[in-house]
Enzyme design. Structure first.
Site, mmCIF file in Angstrom:
data_model
loop_
_atom_site.group_PDB
_atom_site.id
_atom_site.type_symbol
_atom_site.label_atom_id
_atom_site.label_comp_id
_atom_site.label_asym_id
_atom_site.label_seq_id
_atom_site.Cartn_x
_atom_site.Cartn_y
_atom_site.Cartn_z
ATOM 1 N N ASP A 25 91.032 31.670 30.979
ATOM 2 C CA ASP A 25 90.029 32.658 31.382
ATOM 3 C C ASP A 25 90.029 33.865 30.447
ATOM 4 O O ASP A 25 91.062 34.220 29.876
ATOM 5 C CB ASP A 25 90.326 33.101 32.828
ATOM 6 C CG ASP A 25 89.137 33.781 33.479
ATOM 7 O OD1 ASP A 25 88.005 33.679 32.947
ATOM 8 O OD2 ASP A 25 89.336 34.431 34.521
ATOM 9 N N ASN A 27 87.263 34.596 28.016
ATOM 10 C CA ASN A 27 86.461 34.513 26.787
ATOM 11 C C ASN A 27 85.392 35.611 26.738
ATOM 12 O O ASN A 27 85.157 36.215 25.685
ATOM 13 C CB ASN A 27 85.741 33.163 26.683
ATOM 14 C CG ASN A 27 86.706 32.003 26.522
ATOM 15 O OD1 ASN A 27 87.890 32.203 26.326
ATOM 16 N ND2 ASN A 27 86.183 30.787 26.617
ATOM 17 N N TRP A 30 86.932 38.998 26.146
ATOM 18 C CA TRP A 30 87.383 39.074 24.743
ATOM 19 C C TRP A 30 86.190 39.405 23.844
ATOM 20 O O TRP A 30 86.271 40.251 22.961
ATOM 21 C CB TRP A 30 88.022 37.754 24.315
ATOM 22 C CG TRP A 30 88.553 37.771 22.912
ATOM 23 C CD1 TRP A 30 89.808 38.106 22.514
ATOM 24 C CD2 TRP A 30 87.819 37.442 21.711
ATOM 25 N NE1 TRP A 30 89.908 38.019 21.143
ATOM 26 C CE2 TRP A 30 88.708 37.611 20.627
ATOM 27 C CE3 TRP A 30 86.510 37.034 21.454
ATOM 28 C CZ2 TRP A 30 88.331 37.381 19.304
ATOM 29 C CZ3 TRP A 30 86.125 36.804 20.139
ATOM 30 C CH2 TRP A 30 87.037 36.977 19.088
ATOM 31 N N SER A 71 83.288 23.365 38.691
ATOM 32 C CA SER A 71 82.040 22.977 39.380
ATOM 33 C C SER A 71 81.138 24.193 39.542
ATOM 34 O O SER A 71 79.918 24.091 39.471
ATOM 35 C CB SER A 71 82.311 22.466 40.791
ATOM 36 O OG SER A 71 83.480 21.750 40.878
ATOM 37 N N ASN A 73 81.009 26.765 37.564
ATOM 38 C CA ASN A 73 80.503 27.282 36.284
ATOM 39 C C ASN A 73 79.084 26.780 35.973
ATOM 40 O O ASN A 73 78.394 27.349 35.129
ATOM 41 C CB ASN A 73 81.446 26.937 35.118
ATOM 42 C CG ASN A 73 82.736 27.743 35.126
ATOM 43 O OD1 ASN A 73 83.761 27.279 34.658
ATOM 44 N ND2 ASN A 73 82.708 28.965 35.651
ATOM 45 N N ARG A 76 76.351 29.438 36.060
ATOM 46 C CA ARG A 76 76.186 30.479 35.034
ATOM 47 C C ARG A 76 74.775 30.382 34.441
ATOM 48 O O ARG A 76 74.096 29.370 34.613
ATOM 49 C CB ARG A 76 77.237 30.292 33.945
ATOM 50 C CG ARG A 76 78.625 30.550 34.487
ATOM 51 C CD ARG A 76 79.559 30.998 33.413
ATOM 52 N NE ARG A 76 80.852 31.302 34.008
ATOM 53 C CZ ARG A 76 81.885 31.712 33.320
ATOM 54 N NH1 ARG A 76 81.786 31.876 32.011
ATOM 55 N NH2 ARG A 76 83.025 31.979 33.916
ATOM 56 N N ARG A 199 93.916 34.446 40.699
ATOM 57 C CA ARG A 199 93.371 33.515 41.697
ATOM 58 C C ARG A 199 93.294 32.123 41.078
ATOM 59 O O ARG A 199 93.375 31.965 39.865
ATOM 60 C CB ARG A 199 91.983 33.974 42.174
ATOM 61 C CG ARG A 199 90.992 34.213 41.042
ATOM 62 C CD ARG A 199 89.622 34.659 41.586
ATOM 63 N NE ARG A 199 88.754 35.084 40.494
ATOM 64 C CZ ARG A 199 88.602 36.358 40.118
ATOM 65 N NH1 ARG A 199 89.230 37.326 40.732
ATOM 66 N NH2 ARG A 199 87.802 36.667 39.107
HETATM 67 C C1 IPE Z 1 87.823 29.702 36.222
HETATM 68 O O1 IPE Z 1 87.332 30.821 35.563
HETATM 69 C C2 IPE Z 1 87.282 28.465 35.579
HETATM 70 C C3 IPE Z 1 87.737 28.212 34.217
HETATM 71 C C4 IPE Z 1 88.569 28.920 33.524
HETATM 72 C C5 IPE Z 1 87.184 27.023 33.614
HETATM 73 P P1 IPE Z 1 86.069 31.629 36.103
HETATM 74 O O2 IPE Z 1 85.881 32.758 35.168
HETATM 75 O O3 IPE Z 1 84.929 30.705 36.288
HETATM 76 O O4 IPE Z 1 86.569 32.101 37.530
HETATM 77 P P2 IPE Z 1 86.144 33.327 38.438
HETATM 78 O O5 IPE Z 1 84.649 33.270 38.551
HETATM 79 O O6 IPE Z 1 86.590 34.563 37.740
HETATM 80 O O7 IPE Z 1 86.866 33.112 39.724
HETATM 81 C C1 IPE Z 2 86.582 31.306 30.502
HETATM 82 O O1 IPE Z 2 86.102 32.537 30.100
HETATM 83 C C2 IPE Z 2 85.665 30.163 30.108
HETATM 84 C C3 IPE Z 2 84.989 29.513 31.226
HETATM 85 C C4 IPE Z 2 85.119 29.808 32.482
HETATM 86 C C5 IPE Z 2 84.076 28.444 30.885
HETATM 87 P P1 IPE Z 2 85.003 33.333 30.910
HETATM 88 O O2 IPE Z 2 83.654 32.978 30.370
HETATM 89 O O3 IPE Z 2 85.156 33.144 32.367
HETATM 90 O O4 IPE Z 2 85.363 34.822 30.503
HETATM 91 P P2 IPE Z 2 85.335 36.127 31.403
HETATM 92 O O5 IPE Z 2 86.070 35.817 32.670
HETATM 93 O O6 IPE Z 2 83.896 36.441 31.651
HETATM 94 O O7 IPE Z 2 86.023 37.162 30.576
HETATM 95 MG MG MG Z 3 86.157 34.149 33.815
#
Ligand code: IPE
Ligand code: IPE
Ligand code: MG
Length: 246
Positions: A25, A27, A30, A71, A73, A76, A199
């Site tokens: 988590d 990206n 970052w 699931s 994601n 988004r 979490r």
């Molecule tokens: C969890 O990260 C899923 C993955 C890392 C693939 P999310 O960024 O989707 O989780 P939440 O929304 O912060 O709980």
């Molecule tokens: C994890 O990074 C990648 C996926 C869940 C696919 P995020 O995209 O959730 O990055 P943050 O949580 O917004 O920083």
């Molecule tokens: Mg995230």
């Protein structure tokens, strides 16, 4: 990197976690912190996978599970989902060759029917080409949701009972385990989540019953093999009791 970084990890010792699972988590954060697009953040995140795999190999971890796409994601923005799927295509095409060289066996868990047919094809191809590799098992959770997984398991067991092939009193923990996507995999010993969130986000709910948790503030694109090694060292200092000792 100095030998020191690995000093606390006794490869082959019984305390090296057999199965490490990572919620990759951070990206997006970052990308924001570095003034670049989320897309660039995801690309850097895909590069960090190599760090995790190398860290796991050097520590002697046999199973590494990476949560790549949940699931949830799918909810988004469509452009981000398309971007992530494109990245996944590229990753699967490119990495299969290095997997073969490094002895990585790939397995994907999650709802394959929600993925594009060409991605499903790439996954099948990668799984089949790497099936004889045994240095490390890399499990990628894609379109994975733990509750969905448990629902599917309940359904398949219910069908077996309804058809008369099994009886209700035959259902036990091992039967449920065999109906999950993770059939045949040991439960995770250590679950790492990067980015500071604390979490599970619907990851391995059944399998995590006795896992140790490590929440790291590192954003996923900054994850290195040293981050991995430090996490393993922290795991080695934990006292696991499994409820059996007062
Ligand atoms: C969890 O990260 C899923 C993955 C890392 C693939 P999310 O960024 O989707 O989780 P939440 O929304 O912060 O709980
Ligand atoms: C994890 O990074 C990648 C996926 C869940 C696919 P995020 O995209 O959730 O990055 P943050 O949580 O917004 O920083
Ligand atoms: Mg995230």
């Amino acid at each position: 990197m100095g030998a020191e970084a690995f000093a606390t990890v006794e490869s082959g010792s019984s305390k090296v976690p057999d199965h490490v699972a990572i919620i990759m988590d951070g990206n997006g954060r970052w990308a924001a912190a570095n003034g670049v697009s989320r897309s660039k953040g995801h690309r850097k995140g895909a590069d960090a996978v190599r760090e995790a795999v190398e860290g796991a190999i050097s520590c002697g971890v046999r199973y590494l599970t990476l949560y790549a796409f949940s699931s949830e994601n799918w909810n988004r923005p469509p452009e981000e989902v398309t971007d992530l799927m494109g990245l996944l295509r590229m990753y699967l095409k490119k990495e299969v060759r290095t997997f073969a060289k490094e002895g990585v066996r790939l397995r994907v868990i999650g709802r394959r029917d929600t993925l594009a047919p060409d991605i499903r094809g790439l996954i099948e191809d990668a799984e089949s080409k790497t099936r004889h590799n045994s240095r490390i098992n890399l499990v990628i959770a894609l379109s994975y949701g733990s509750r969905e997984e448990i629902v599917m398991a309940a359904r398949s067991i219910a069908e077996a009972v309804a058809s008369g092939a099994e009886t209700a009193d035959q259902i036990d923990e091992s039967r449920i385990g065999r109906a999950l996507y993770t059939e045949g995999l040991p439960d995770p010993d250590l679950i790492i989540r990067t980015s500071g969130e604390q979490r599970l986000s619907n990851f391995l709910l059944w399998q995590a019953a006795y896992a140790e948790f490590l929440f790291s503030p590192v954003l996923w694109p900054d994850f290195t093999r040293e981050t991995f090694t430090r996490a393993v060292a922290e795991f080695q200092s934990r006292d696991r009791r499994f409820g059996a000792r007062p």
